[in-house]
Design a protein around this motif. Structure first.
Motif: not given
Ligand SMILES: Cc1ncc(COP(=O)(O)O)c(C=O)c1O
Length: 384
Positions: A93-94, A169, A197, A200, A233
């Motif tokens: 997701v990042v 978050n 995003d 969660h 998650k």
């Molecule tokens: C809001 C949010 N987006 C993305 C991530 C991480 O996503 P990924 O590991 O798929 O890059 C987190 C992880 O804590 C998160 O809390």
């Protein structure tokens, strides 16, 4: 009926875990990085074993039943009917929101997000020579809310992309239909793309506050929205690196895919195997997990709010509690809040990394007994 045991978890000390390795040589309970101390669902483990036994790990494309499982899961759990062609598979997701920044803006453009927020949100604009534009969320009583007038005003600062984190978050809110409608209207007025995003979304603790994907509000919001989701998650499989964007508009999707070209790899085949099983078969595991997380959340809120100088708000979703330590820091003259709690034997995330110093984030995705020990250590540090 199968029952699942969340009262213990595998030993993670001495493992490859980022969360646990930081404190390898110290008696500190790691309650920072957002993964849980539980094994993945048994059905996921079984499917992974079967796939590993095949023995060949050549390049793989997502197969139709993976997409089907995701589509059915989102329709079932979030009342949103998506189409297979809207899905863009991602290794995380990042990665997904960084690609969104790259796809939507030009160098110098503004990217909006409300703080505090998951730290990589704050860094994404700078990765593409774009500008971070923020306004703070405001705490009214026990609820974190939007500052609508400041948020609206911020859009004048060349904003092209609205980065939303929902469920949020670190403040743990599940934004309601009214709040999402206001964000959507603002995006319409200022012709913004929304990157939402929703990683969660499977971890809503309060049954009275269901997760609503912002793109499910109506067709015109859907057309301007990139939604990011993942099984990582909810089913605790983040290091299997499998996520996806949902982009209903063909033009926006094409721009997004162009921004991925040459830099975003295919998804890990084991991640795809786990994703299919998680969305299709692991609802009961998730329900059982949520029971444990609900009890843990209630315990955190009770204990923290009983301690002098600390306070927290109800956690509507996630396994993360956002704790206001400002009064404690002021009365005790503490400069480094994370170091204070580490010295007390608890490893928390420092709010300054989220854009709000004076707060810490506590990860309660662990067996209740471990949480209790963490809370005992926090109490001892605060009342000593
Ligand atoms: C809001 C949010 N987006 C993305 C991530 C991480 O996503 P990924 O590991 O798929 O890059 C987190 C992880 O804590 C998160 O809390």
């Amino acid at each position: 009926m199968t029952t699942f045991d969340f009262s213990t978890g595998p030993e993670r000390a001495g493992s490859d875990s980022i969360k646990w390795r930081r404190y390898a040589d110290r008696d500190v309970i790691p309650m920072w990085v957002a993964d849980m101390d539980f094994a993945a669902p048994p059905a996921v483990l079984e499917a992974l074993h079967t796939r590993i036994d095949h023995g060949v790990f050549g390049y793989a494309d997502p197969w139709p039943s993976v997409a089907e499982a995701v589509i059915d899961g989102i329709a079932r759990d979030h009342a949103w009917q998506i189409k297979p062609e809207w899905l863009v598979w991602l290794p995380g997701v990042v990665t997904g929101f960084n690609v969104a920044v790259r796809a939507v803006g030009q160098p110098g453009d503004g990217v909006f997000t409300a703080t505090p927020v998951y730290p990589p949100f704050l860094h994404a604009p700078g990765n593409f020579e774009q500008r971070l534009v923020t306004t703070p969320l405001l705490q009214h009583g026990t609820r974190w809310e939007w500052d609508w007038s400041r948020t609206e005003a911020a859009m004048a600062d060349g904003v092209r992309l609205f980065m939303l984190c929902n469920p949020h978050n670190p403040v743990g809110r599940v934004f309601d239909r009214d709040e999402l409608g206001r964000i959507a209207a603002l995006a319409e007025r200022h012709d913004l793309v929304i990157c939402s995003d929703e990683i969660h979304c499977g971890l809503v603790l309060d049954p009275a506050k269901p997760h609503i994907p912002i793109a499910s509000l109506d067709e015109s919001v859907a057309k301007r929205t990139i939604t990011l989701m993942a099984p990582s998650k909810t089913w605790n499989i983040p290091a299997l690196y499998c996520a996806f964007a949902i982009i209903p508009d063909a033009g926006l999707r094409a721009r997004y895919k162009r921004a991925m070209a040459g830099i975003v790899p295919h998804v890990n085949v084991l991640g795809l195997v786990a994703t299919e099983v998680a969305y299709r078969d692991c609802g009961p595991w998730r329900e059982a997990l949520l029971d444990t997380l609900r009890a843990n959340a209630a315990r955190v809120v009770d204990v923290i709010n009983s301690l002098p100088g600390l306070s927290t708000t109800p956690v509507e979703a996630t396994y993360l509690a956002w704790i206001d330590c400002r009064e404690l820091l002021a009365t005790r003259g503490i400069a480094n809040v994370a170091a204070f709690f580490e010295a007390a034997g608890v490893g928390l995330s420092d709010g300054k990394d989220f854009g709000l110093p004076g707060f810490v984030r506590l990860n309660f995705g662990c067996p209740p007994a471990r949480l209790e020990e963490g809370l005992v250590r926090i109490r001892r540090a605060v009342i000593s």
